[in-house]
Scaffold this motif. Structure first.
Motif, mmCIF file in Angstrom:
data_model
loop_
_atom_site.group_PDB
_atom_site.id
_atom_site.type_symbol
_atom_site.label_atom_id
_atom_site.label_comp_id
_atom_site.label_asym_id
_atom_site.label_seq_id
_atom_site.Cartn_x
_atom_site.Cartn_y
_atom_site.Cartn_z
ATOM 1 N N GLY A 61 0.590 -1.316 -0.021
ATOM 2 C CA GLY A 61 -0.012 -0.147 -0.038
ATOM 3 C C GLY A 61 1.028 1.166 -0.184
ATOM 4 N N ASP A 62 0.085 2.143 -0.050
ATOM 5 C CA ASP A 62 0.973 3.691 -0.114
ATOM 6 C C ASP A 62 1.695 3.995 1.210
ATOM 7 O OD1 ASP A 62 -0.726 4.035 -2.321
ATOM 8 O OD2 ASP A 62 -1.947 5.307 -1.375
ATOM 9 N N ASP A 63 1.280 3.514 2.232
ATOM 10 C CA ASP A 63 2.271 3.894 3.418
ATOM 11 C C ASP A 63 3.104 2.650 3.942
ATOM 12 O OD1 ASP A 63 0.076 2.103 4.367
ATOM 13 O OD2 ASP A 63 -0.468 3.114 5.973
ATOM 14 N N ASP A 64 3.258 1.722 2.971
ATOM 15 C CA ASP A 64 3.959 0.646 3.244
ATOM 16 C C ASP A 64 5.440 0.800 3.285
ATOM 17 O OD1 ASP A 64 4.946 -1.900 3.092
ATOM 18 O OD2 ASP A 64 3.518 -3.100 1.627
ATOM 19 N N GLN A 65 6.195 0.595 4.499
ATOM 20 C CA GLN A 65 7.633 0.833 4.750
ATOM 21 C C GLN A 65 8.286 -0.357 3.934
ATOM 22 O OE1 GLN A 65 8.150 1.168 8.657
ATOM 23 N NE2 GLN A 65 7.285 3.203 9.046
ATOM 24 N N HIS A 66 7.749 -1.408 3.625
ATOM 25 C CA HIS A 66 8.431 -2.505 2.765
ATOM 26 C C HIS A 66 8.820 -1.999 1.406
ATOM 27 C CE1 HIS A 66 6.210 -4.757 6.081
ATOM 28 N NE2 HIS A 66 7.492 -5.330 6.200
ATOM 29 N N LEU A 67 8.263 -0.965 0.981
ATOM 30 C CA LEU A 67 8.684 -0.438 -0.255
ATOM 31 C C LEU A 67 9.899 0.519 -0.487
ATOM 32 C CD1 LEU A 67 5.263 0.286 -1.706
ATOM 33 C CD2 LEU A 67 6.045 -1.910 -1.764
ATOM 34 N N ASP A 68 10.282 0.975 0.896
ATOM 35 C CA ASP A 68 11.307 1.903 0.879
ATOM 36 C C ASP A 68 12.698 1.571 0.154
ATOM 37 O OD1 ASP A 68 9.609 3.535 2.242
ATOM 38 O OD2 ASP A 68 10.316 3.162 4.220
ATOM 39 N N ASP A 69 13.142 0.241 0.019
ATOM 40 C CA ASP A 69 14.150 -0.187 -0.632
ATOM 41 C C ASP A 69 14.129 -0.189 -2.078
ATOM 42 O OD1 ASP A 69 12.110 -2.367 -0.579
ATOM 43 O OD2 ASP A 69 13.808 -3.769 -0.745
ATOM 44 N N LEU A 70 12.969 0.140 -2.536
ATOM 45 C CA LEU A 70 12.778 0.327 -3.995
ATOM 46 C C LEU A 70 13.205 1.374 -4.722
ATOM 47 C CD1 LEU A 70 9.410 -2.040 -4.394
ATOM 48 C CD2 LEU A 70 11.949 -2.644 -4.904
ATOM 49 N N PRO A 71 13.570 1.448 -6.056
ATOM 50 C CA PRO A 71 13.707 3.033 -6.655
ATOM 51 C C PRO A 71 12.511 3.822 -6.544
ATOM 52 C CG PRO A 71 13.678 1.099 -8.320
ATOM 53 C CD PRO A 71 13.495 0.375 -6.825
ATOM 54 N N THR A 72 12.759 5.062 -6.862
ATOM 55 C CA THR A 72 11.659 6.163 -6.987
ATOM 56 C C THR A 72 11.352 6.690 -8.483
ATOM 57 O OG1 THR A 72 13.287 7.733 -6.361
ATOM 58 C CG2 THR A 72 12.202 6.743 -4.548
ATOM 59 N N GLU A 73 12.529 6.500 -9.257
ATOM 60 C CA GLU A 73 12.342 7.185 -10.619
ATOM 61 C C GLU A 73 11.504 6.043 -11.351
ATOM 62 O OE1 GLU A 73 13.372 10.001 -11.749
ATOM 63 O OE2 GLU A 73 14.114 10.593 -9.685
ATOM 64 N N ALA A 74 10.643 6.560 -12.294
ATOM 65 C CA ALA A 74 9.591 5.937 -12.917
ATOM 66 C C ALA A 74 10.249 4.893 -13.821
ATOM 67 C CB ALA A 74 8.639 7.095 -13.760
ATOM 68 N N GLU A 75 11.032 5.357 -14.400
ATOM 69 C CA GLU A 75 11.873 4.389 -15.503
ATOM 70 C C GLU A 75 12.487 3.507 -14.884
ATOM 71 O OE1 GLU A 75 12.095 7.843 -15.333
ATOM 72 O OE2 GLU A 75 11.079 8.599 -17.152
ATOM 73 N N THR A 76 13.284 3.651 -13.665
ATOM 74 C CA THR A 76 13.930 2.671 -12.969
ATOM 75 C C THR A 76 13.180 1.618 -12.668
ATOM 76 O OG1 THR A 76 15.671 4.528 -12.522
ATOM 77 C CG2 THR A 76 15.628 2.225 -11.257
ATOM 78 N N ILE A 77 12.058 2.114 -11.863
ATOM 79 C CA ILE A 77 10.921 1.045 -11.245
ATOM 80 C C ILE A 77 10.354 0.230 -12.402
ATOM 81 C CG2 ILE A 77 8.557 0.827 -10.424
ATOM 82 C CD1 ILE A 77 9.078 3.712 -9.208
#
Length: 201
Positions: free
Chosen positions: A70-86
């Motif tokens: 979800g939106d407030d999921d801290q388990h996503l913090d290790d993932l990239p932030t840039e759209a193309e990289t994602i």
């Protein structure tokens, strides 16, 4: 589909797929028929009832339900932030087996940052095209696009994109022989040679 548990057998994905694509087909038909007539109304109710019963009978696939990032999921913090990289990381995940959870996390990350959903859908479509995809994968992608068009950037809409990414990840990678054949055909159409002879010394 988004809450499909990984503890299920791989073949069980098809049961979930059938319910989702059936519901999409009924939705598309309801947009086309004249519900004002008694016959059309009865047919529509029957189709909806069949879909509801199919969903009820396959509810065991979601026990326990898989967690949706979800939106407030801290388990996503290790993932990239840039759209193309994602999106590139998502395609890379499709290069490896058993990346269902990772695909879901990457889609959620993309949507959390408000990146273009159309670019994400295009990436998912590209992922289908490069695989030796069968009818089910194309039908799943088509149903996902149609349903996301209806639901848009809502919780339900985001769950639809998560679900299709999970389904594709569960069925990737394939041998991609069709992609190789298409690449050879493209080279030949452009006047290239299939084989180049090496010169003799």
């Amino acid at each position: 589909m988004a809450r499909f548990g990984n503890a299920n057998e791989h073949a069980d994905w098809e049961a979930a797929y059938h319910v989702f694509t059936y519901a999409n087909a009924v939705h598309q038909l309801l947009n086309r028929i004249e519900t004002a007539s008694a016959n059309g109304g009865t047919t529509a109710v029957r189709a909806i009832l069949h879909g509801a019963m199919a969903l009820y009978l396959t509810r065991y696939l979601n026990v326990p339900p898989a967690r949706i990032p979800g939106d407030d999921d801290q388990h996503l913090d290790d993932l990239p932030t840039e759209a193309e990289t994602i999106r590139a990381t998502l395609l890379d995940a499709f290069n490896r087996q058993q990346q269902v959870d990772e695909a879901a996390r990457l889609v959620a990350r993309h949507l959390t940052f408000g990146h273009s959903s159309q670019a994400l859908i295009a990436t998912l479509a590209g992922a289908v095209l490069r695989e030796d995809a069968g009818f089910h994968a194309y039908q799943m992608l088509e149903a996902e696009i149609r349903q996301f068009t209806v639901w848009g950037d809502t919780d339900a809409g985001r769950n639809i994109l998560v679900a299709v990414a999970q389904y594709l990840a569960a069925h990737s990678p394939t041998q991609r022989a069709a992609l190789q054949t298409a690449d050879i055909a493209r080279r030949l159409m452009r006047g290239g040679e299939l084989h180049q002879e090496t010169g003799t010394p």
